[in-house]
Design a protein around this motif. Sequence first.
Motif, PDB file in Angstrom:
ATOM      1  N   ALA A   1       0.833  -1.208   0.000  1.00  0.00           N
ATOM      2  CA  ALA A   1       0.000   0.000   0.000  1.00  0.00           C
ATOM      3  C   ALA A   1       0.863   1.252   0.000  1.00  0.00           C
ATOM      4  N   LEU A   2       1.987   1.226   0.700  1.00  0.00           N
ATOM      5  CA  LEU A   2       2.896   2.371   0.712  1.00  0.00           C
ATOM      6  C   LEU A   2       3.518   2.594  -0.666  1.00  0.00           C
ATOM      7  N   VAL A   3       3.907   1.526  -1.325  1.00  0.00           N
ATOM      8  CA  VAL A   3       4.448   1.635  -2.689  1.00  0.00           C
ATOM      9  C   VAL A   3       3.387   2.171  -3.647  1.00  0.00           C
ATOM     10  N   ALA A   4       2.152   1.688  -3.500  1.00  0.00           N
ATOM     11  CA  ALA A   4       1.064   2.180  -4.340  1.00  0.00           C
ATOM     12  C   ALA A   4       0.815   3.666  -4.104  1.00  0.00           C
ATOM     13  N   LEU A   5       0.954   4.109  -2.861  1.00  0.00           N
ATOM     14  CA  LEU A   5       0.791   5.528  -2.555  1.00  0.00           C
ATOM     15  C   LEU A   5       1.861   6.368  -3.240  1.00  0.00           C
ATOM     16  N   PHE A   6       3.101   5.899  -3.228  1.00  0.00           N
ATOM     17  CA  PHE A   6       4.179   6.631  -3.904  1.00  0.00           C
ATOM     18  C   PHE A   6       3.982   6.657  -5.419  1.00  0.00           C
ATOM     19  N   ILE A   7       3.546   5.545  -5.982  1.00  0.00           N
ATOM     20  CA  ILE A   7       3.284   5.506  -7.427  1.00  0.00           C
ATOM     21  C   ILE A   7       2.144   6.451  -7.782  1.00  0.00           C
ATOM     22  N   ALA A   8       1.100   6.459  -6.951  1.00  0.00           N
ATOM     23  CA  ALA A   8      -0.033   7.351  -7.216  1.00  0.00           C
ATOM     24  C   ALA A   8       0.373   8.811  -7.089  1.00  0.00           C
ATOM     25  N   ALA A   9       1.210   9.140  -6.121  1.00  0.00           N
ATOM     26  CA  ALA A   9       1.673  10.524  -5.974  1.00  0.00           C
ATOM     27  C   ALA A   9       2.490  10.962  -7.184  1.00  0.00           C
ATOM     28  N   SER A  10       3.321  10.077  -7.692  1.00  0.00           N
ATOM     29  CA  SER A  10       4.090  10.396  -8.890  1.00  0.00           C
ATOM     30  C   SER A  10       3.176  10.538 -10.100  1.00  0.00           C
ATOM     31  N   GLY A  11       2.133   9.713 -10.181  1.00  0.00           N
ATOM     32  CA  GLY A  11       1.172   9.822 -11.281  1.00  0.00           C
ATOM     33  C   GLY A  11       0.384  11.109 -11.229  1.00  0.00           C
ATOM     34  N   VAL A  12      -0.018  11.527 -10.044  1.00  0.00           N
ATOM     35  CA  VAL A  12      -0.747  12.792  -9.897  1.00  0.00           C
ATOM     36  C   VAL A  12       0.153  13.962 -10.276  1.00  0.00           C
ATOM     37  N   ALA A  13       1.422  13.899  -9.890  1.00  0.00           N
ATOM     38  CA  ALA A  13       2.361  14.966 -10.261  1.00  0.00           C
ATOM     39  C   ALA A  13       2.550  15.034 -11.769  1.00  0.00           C
ATOM     40  N   ALA A  14       2.576  13.878 -12.430  1.00  0.00           N
ATOM     41  CA  ALA A  14       2.747  13.866 -13.886  1.00  0.00           C
ATOM     42  C   ALA A  14       1.507  14.383 -14.595  1.00  0.00           C
ATOM     43  N   VAL A  15       0.332  14.038 -14.093  1.00  0.00           N
ATOM     44  CA  VAL A  15      -0.902  14.467 -14.754  1.00  0.00           C
ATOM     45  C   VAL A  15      -1.164  15.952 -14.517  1.00  0.00           C
ATOM     46  N   THR A  16      -1.009  16.416 -13.291  1.00  0.00           N
ATOM     47  CA  THR A  16      -1.379  17.803 -12.982  1.00  0.00           C
ATOM     48  C   THR A  16      -0.292  18.811 -13.319  1.00  0.00           C
ATOM     49  N   ARG A  17       0.955  18.485 -13.017  1.00  0.00           N
ATOM     50  CA  ARG A  17       2.055  19.455 -13.204  1.00  0.00           C
ATOM     51  C   ARG A  17       2.974  19.166 -14.374  1.00  0.00           C
ATOM     52  N   GLY A  18       2.860  17.958 -14.920  1.00  0.00           N
ATOM     53  CA  GLY A  18       3.768  17.591 -16.001  1.00  0.00           C
ATOM     54  C   GLY A  18       5.157  17.258 -15.495  1.00  0.00           C
ATOM     55  N   TRP A  19       5.257  16.840 -14.239  1.00  0.00           N
ATOM     56  CA  TRP A  19       6.544  16.536 -13.624  1.00  0.00           C
ATOM     57  C   TRP A  19       6.758  15.038 -13.587  1.00  0.00           C
ATOM     58  N   VAL A  20       7.967  14.609 -13.993  1.00  0.00           N
ATOM     59  CA  VAL A  20       8.347  13.200 -13.984  1.00  0.00           C
ATOM     60  C   VAL A  20       9.643  13.079 -13.192  1.00  0.00           C
ATOM     61  N   LEU A  21       9.831  11.945 -12.523  1.00  0.00           N
ATOM     62  CA  LEU A  21      11.067  11.720 -11.783  1.00  0.00           C
ATOM     63  C   LEU A  21      12.280  11.904 -12.693  1.00  0.00           C
ATOM     64  N   PRO A  22      13.364  12.464 -12.186  1.00  0.00           N
ATOM     65  CA  PRO A  22      14.549  12.704 -13.033  1.00  0.00           C
ATOM     66  C   PRO A  22      15.106  11.444 -13.693  1.00  0.00           C
ATOM     67  N   VAL A  23      14.958  10.297 -13.075  1.00  0.00           N
ATOM     68  CA  VAL A  23      15.456   9.050 -13.652  1.00  0.00           C
ATOM     69  C   VAL A  23      14.705   8.700 -14.934  1.00  0.00           C
ATOM     70  N   ASN A  24      13.421   9.041 -15.005  1.00  0.00           N
ATOM     71  CA  ASN A  24      12.587   8.662 -16.146  1.00  0.00           C
ATOM     72  C   ASN A  24      12.392   9.777 -17.164  1.00  0.00           C
ATOM     73  N   ARG A  25      12.918  10.934 -16.939  1.00  0.00           N
ATOM     74  CA  ARG A  25      12.645  12.067 -17.833  1.00  0.00           C
ATOM     75  C   ARG A  25      13.084  11.847 -19.261  1.00  0.00           C
TER      76      ARG A  25
ATOM     77  N   ALA B   1      -1.130   2.063  -9.795  1.00  0.00           N
ATOM     78  CA  ALA B   1      -1.358   2.221  -8.354  1.00  0.00           C
ATOM     79  C   ALA B   1      -2.718   1.665  -7.955  1.00  0.00           C
ATOM     80  N   PHE B   2      -3.744   1.906  -8.770  1.00  0.00           N
ATOM     81  CA  PHE B   2      -5.068   1.363  -8.492  1.00  0.00           C
ATOM     82  C   PHE B   2      -5.044  -0.166  -8.538  1.00  0.00           C
ATOM     83  N   ALA B   3      -4.358  -0.729  -9.523  1.00  0.00           N
ATOM     84  CA  ALA B   3      -4.286  -2.186  -9.644  1.00  0.00           C
ATOM     85  C   ALA B   3      -3.533  -2.797  -8.461  1.00  0.00           C
ATOM     86  N   LEU B   4      -2.487  -2.130  -7.993  1.00  0.00           N
ATOM     87  CA  LEU B   4      -1.752  -2.628  -6.839  1.00  0.00           C
ATOM     88  C   LEU B   4      -2.604  -2.572  -5.574  1.00  0.00           C
ATOM     89  N   CYS B   5      -3.364  -1.503  -5.407  1.00  0.00           N
ATOM     90  CA  CYS B   5      -4.279  -1.425  -4.261  1.00  0.00           C
ATOM     91  C   CYS B   5      -5.357  -2.498  -4.355  1.00  0.00           C
TER      92      CYS B   5
END
Length: 83
Positions: free
Chosen positions: A12-36, A53-57
């Motif tokens: 659940a903690l991993v899913a939360l981090f994935i979801a937070a990164s997904g929300v950042a990508a959708v709303t702000r257009g921000w991606v982790l530096p490793v994946n840019r 994240a939804f599938a993991l939850c």
Amino acid sequence: MRLYLYLAMSSALVALFIAASGVAAVTRGWVLPVNRSRVRRIRLYGWGQLLIAFALCWHVVFGLVISGPGIREWGACPAACFY
């Protein structure tokens, strides 16, 4: 039973981090530096992360929590143990 709890909490903690990164990508257009360098369509990448994240939850809730070893003792109907 304790192992399932730890596995469910960590998943659940991993899913939360994935979801937070997904929300950042959708709303702000921000991606982790490793994946840019590899991400071409940022919004689609964000929606994909939210879906993962939804599938993991979903897996945590229905695969680990509900079908844990303690639940199977009750039988088909959870209310059957109260008869």
